[in-house]
Design an enzyme around this catalytic site. Structure first.
Site, PDB file in Angstrom:
ATOM      1  N   ASP A  12       0.877  -1.146  -0.092  1.00 48.45           N
ATOM      2  CA  ASP A  12      -0.053   0.098   0.030  1.00 48.45           C
ATOM      3  C   ASP A  12       0.887   1.307   0.183  1.00 48.45           C
ATOM      4  OD1 ASP A  12      -2.298  -1.738   0.268  1.00 48.45           O
ATOM      5  OD2 ASP A  12      -1.729  -1.997   2.422  1.00 48.45           O
ATOM      6  N   LYS A  15       1.709   2.222  -5.213  1.00 48.49           N
ATOM      7  CA  LYS A  15       2.717   1.719  -6.249  1.00 48.49           C
ATOM      8  C   LYS A  15       1.697   1.908  -7.694  1.00 48.49           C
ATOM      9  CE  LYS A  15       2.961  -2.512  -4.733  1.00 48.49           C
ATOM     10  NZ  LYS A  15       2.621  -2.089  -3.164  1.00 48.49           N
ATOM     11  N   GLY A  39      -4.824  -4.754  -4.108  1.00 43.48           N
ATOM     12  CA  GLY A  39      -5.948  -3.862  -4.627  1.00 43.48           C
ATOM     13  C   GLY A  39      -5.378  -2.590  -5.245  1.00 43.48           C
ATOM     14  N   HIS A  40      -5.822  -2.141  -6.342  1.00 42.49           N
ATOM     15  CA  HIS A  40      -5.316  -0.905  -6.754  1.00 42.49           C
ATOM     16  C   HIS A  40      -6.582  -0.321  -7.345  1.00 42.49           C
ATOM     17  CE1 HIS A  40      -3.430  -4.150  -9.274  1.00 42.49           C
ATOM     18  NE2 HIS A  40      -4.324  -3.424 -10.256  1.00 42.49           N
ATOM     19  N   GLN A 239       2.240  -5.893  -3.264  1.00 46.26           N
ATOM     20  CA  GLN A 239       2.671  -5.987  -1.700  1.00 46.26           C
ATOM     21  C   GLN A 239       3.876  -5.146  -1.550  1.00 46.26           C
ATOM     22  OE1 GLN A 239       1.337  -9.352  -2.989  1.00 46.26           O
ATOM     23  NE2 GLN A 239      -0.476  -8.570  -2.537  1.00 46.26           N
TER      24      GLN A 239
HETATM   25  P1  IMP Z   1      -2.191 -12.862   2.284  1.00 49.38           P
HETATM   26  O1  IMP Z   1      -1.358 -12.029   1.048  1.00 49.38           O
HETATM   27  O2  IMP Z   1      -3.713 -12.716   1.906  1.00 49.38           O
HETATM   28  O3  IMP Z   1      -1.838 -14.225   2.295  1.00 49.38           O
HETATM   29  O4  IMP Z   1      -2.010 -11.742   3.387  1.00 49.38           O
HETATM   30  C1  IMP Z   1      -0.671 -11.966   4.074  1.00 49.38           C
HETATM   31  C2  IMP Z   1      -0.259 -10.723   4.604  1.00 49.38           C
HETATM   32  O5  IMP Z   1       0.185  -9.769   3.753  1.00 49.38           O
HETATM   33  C3  IMP Z   1      -1.318 -10.172   5.706  1.00 49.38           C
HETATM   34  O6  IMP Z   1      -0.871  -9.463   6.596  1.00 49.38           O
HETATM   35  C4  IMP Z   1      -1.887  -9.022   4.726  1.00 49.38           C
HETATM   36  O7  IMP Z   1      -2.599  -8.099   5.063  1.00 49.38           O
HETATM   37  C5  IMP Z   1      -0.850  -8.744   3.800  1.00 49.38           C
HETATM   38  N1  IMP Z   1      -1.280  -8.226   2.441  1.00 49.38           N
HETATM   39  C6  IMP Z   1      -1.475  -8.847   1.443  1.00 49.38           C
HETATM   40  N2  IMP Z   1      -1.774  -8.313   0.060  1.00 49.38           N
HETATM   41  C7  IMP Z   1      -1.529  -7.010   0.598  1.00 49.38           C
HETATM   42  C8  IMP Z   1      -1.533  -5.731  -0.263  1.00 49.38           C
HETATM   43  O8  IMP Z   1      -1.935  -5.591  -1.102  1.00 49.38           O
HETATM   44  N3  IMP Z   1      -1.147  -4.489   0.716  1.00 49.38           N
HETATM   45  C9  IMP Z   1      -0.876  -4.647   1.960  1.00 49.38           C
HETATM   46  N4  IMP Z   1      -0.870  -5.899   2.536  1.00 49.38           N
HETATM   47  C10 IMP Z   1      -1.132  -6.962   2.016  1.00 49.38           C
END
Ligand code: IMP
Length: 451
Positions: A12, A15, A39-40, A239
């Site tokens: 977040d 990007k 998400g974007h 991420q």
């Molecule tokens: P997962 O990717 O859904 O398995 O989540 C694993 C960890 O990554 C969690 O702490 C999520 O909140 C974090 N996470 C996953 N995708 C994002 C993103 O796009 N932005 C910020 N945090 C993310």
């Protein structure tokens, strides 16, 4: 020519906005890891597009590629493509045949495992999209790849092997009665999510559509041809570095490699190709975190009101889940770590406008850990959690007309904000390429264009 965009913190960092600005000069935008956990929002010609899987460049007529390092939920993929088509666009999206498919039971397992882990404070606060369980099956050599959806016999054989194992896991290990799980998505309830025939039927149909629309590719060969043909390719990391499976705050991480190395393994191009281009780290001027785990610079106690105000001003609510994000001061050791792990050739700093109007702005320059000063992150998350931030304090900058600033350029940014930006750039050892001063595409001050 390539340019790789990498999140320097916890995801977040904004990007999408930078991909949007620099991507204007790219022909192809490729993702190399993650799935519909990212998400974007893209605003194009007054219309807002919320995407979680399709590369944002697809909105602007670029070829979008989901590389082999991605995990793909076909329901999300087609849902986003259909939405874009309904809005009059004609997205060109290619999917690597080596990418892994997220299957319905992965989503159920993601949610159940998070629940179980929460008893021991080990839940990562996942997005619940089945990302971790899909990567687990990839590494466990029992996954189903996108290419498998094109071959009905292979698809059925693989499902017949893996589904009973997953059913035993959820029923016998986790002790879950599927008929009692209140979860349904993409046309599956929890029972159907563990049923070979139901999954086969739906995923065979996805495979048919992928073939009919000629969407699947050998990503490495496809991208190499583009580059050989003189096209420019942007690798869009999702991420961020500190939630990288290897370099992040394990276990509160995602299950892939957002760092620049992931752009090689996740697309099928060599490090010389990625390294021959630019690698730009995206930094948010403060820190936000969706998910659990320690956060040494978190604004707590007497800074809680400031955290609330920053969250509101910065719109710090998860794009995928809507969860409010935790807020902290910039953690410079974290960004130094990111710069090294990915070899940043430049940085973009976002959300500088969000901090405007404060008397002072803090940045954690180093940590104090057991009487020792550390300039980079310790390797264990527990030790990181024990770190006491050593702050540098900067004079605040006023709230100004940021759109006008973006038009006028870097020198129009208030001086105190420039001091802050130059400090960050010096500390991470990479030049400042862009500064985000607002959410719109036009609200980015571009100092250097890599393409
Ligand atoms: P997962 O990717 O859904 O398995 O989540 C694993 C960890 O990554 C969690 O702490 C999520 O909140 C974090 N996470 C996953 N995708 C994002 C993103 O796009 N932005 C910020 N945090 C993310």
């Amino acid at each position: 020519m390539t340019v790789t965009i990498v999140g320097a913190q916890l995801g977040d960092e904004g990007k999408g906005g930078i991909v949007d600005v620099y991507g204007a000069a790219a022909d192809v935008v490729a993702r190399y890891q993650g799935g519909d956990n990212a998400g974007h929002t893209v605003v194009h010609e007054g219309e807002e597009y919320k995407l979680s899987l399709v590369p944002s460049g697809a909105v602007r007529g670029k070829v979008g590629v989901l590389g082999n390092g991605c995990v793909v939920n076909p329901a999300t993929l087609f849902g986003e493509i259909d939405d874009l088509r309904e809005k009059g666009l004609d997205p060109d999206v290619r999917v690597a045949e080596r990418a892994h498919a997220i299957l319905p039971f992965h989503r159920v397992l993601d949610n159940v495992e998070e629940d179980v882990k929460s008893d021991d404070d080990l839940s990562a606060g996942t997005t619940g999209r089945g990302i971790g369980p899909t990567y687990e099956d990839k590494v466990g050599r029992r996954g189903v790849r996108i290419g498998d959806l094109l071959d009905p016999d292979v698809l059925r054989r693989k499902l017949e092997y893996v589904v009973p194992q997953k059913r035993a896991l959820i029923e016998d290990v986790y002790g879950v009665t599927l008929s009692e799980v209140d979860l349904s998505f993409d046309g599956f309830d929890a029972e159907a999510a563990f049923d070979v025939d139901a999954i086969y039927e739906q995923y065979h149909e996805y495979g048919r559509r992928l073939a009919e629309e000629e969407m699947t590719v050998n990503a490495g060969a496809f991208l190499a041809d583009c580059i050989d043909g003189g096209e420019t390719v942007m690798f869009e990391g999702a991420q961020g570095t500190s939630i990288d499976i290897d370099h992040g705050i394990y276990p509160y991480v995602t299950s892939s490699n957002p760092t620049a190395g992931g752009a090689c393994t996740g697309t099928g191009l060599g490090p010389t190709v990625v390294g021959d281009g630019e690698v730009i780290g995206i930094v948010k001027a403060y820190l936000s975190r969706v998910g659990t785990g320690p956060l040494p610079t978190e604004m707590t106690d007497d800074e809680e009101t400031l955290a609330d105000e920053t969250r509101e001003r910065g719109g710090e609510f998860g794009t995928v889940t809507g969860r409010p994000r935790r807020i902290g001061w910039l953690d410079v050791p974290m960004v130094r770590h990111a710069a090294r792990a990915s070899g940043f050739t430049g940085i973009a700093v976002n959300h500088v406008d969000v901090l405007a109007g404060l008397d002072e702005v803090k940045a954690c320059h180093a940590y104090d850990l057991d009487g020792e000063t550390l300039e980079t992150m310790p390797t264990t998350t527990e030790r990181w959690g024990d770190c006491e931030p050593q702050y540098r304090t900067f004079e605040g900058w006023p709230d100004v007309d940021w759109t006008a600033v973006a038009e006028e350029g870097y020198d129009a940014i208030p001086g105190n904000a420039r001091d802050y930006l130059e400090y960050v750039s010096e500390e991470v050892g990479a030049p400042l390429y862009a500064v985000g001063v607002g959410p719109e595409r036009e609200e980015t001050v571009v100092l250097e264009s890599p393409l």
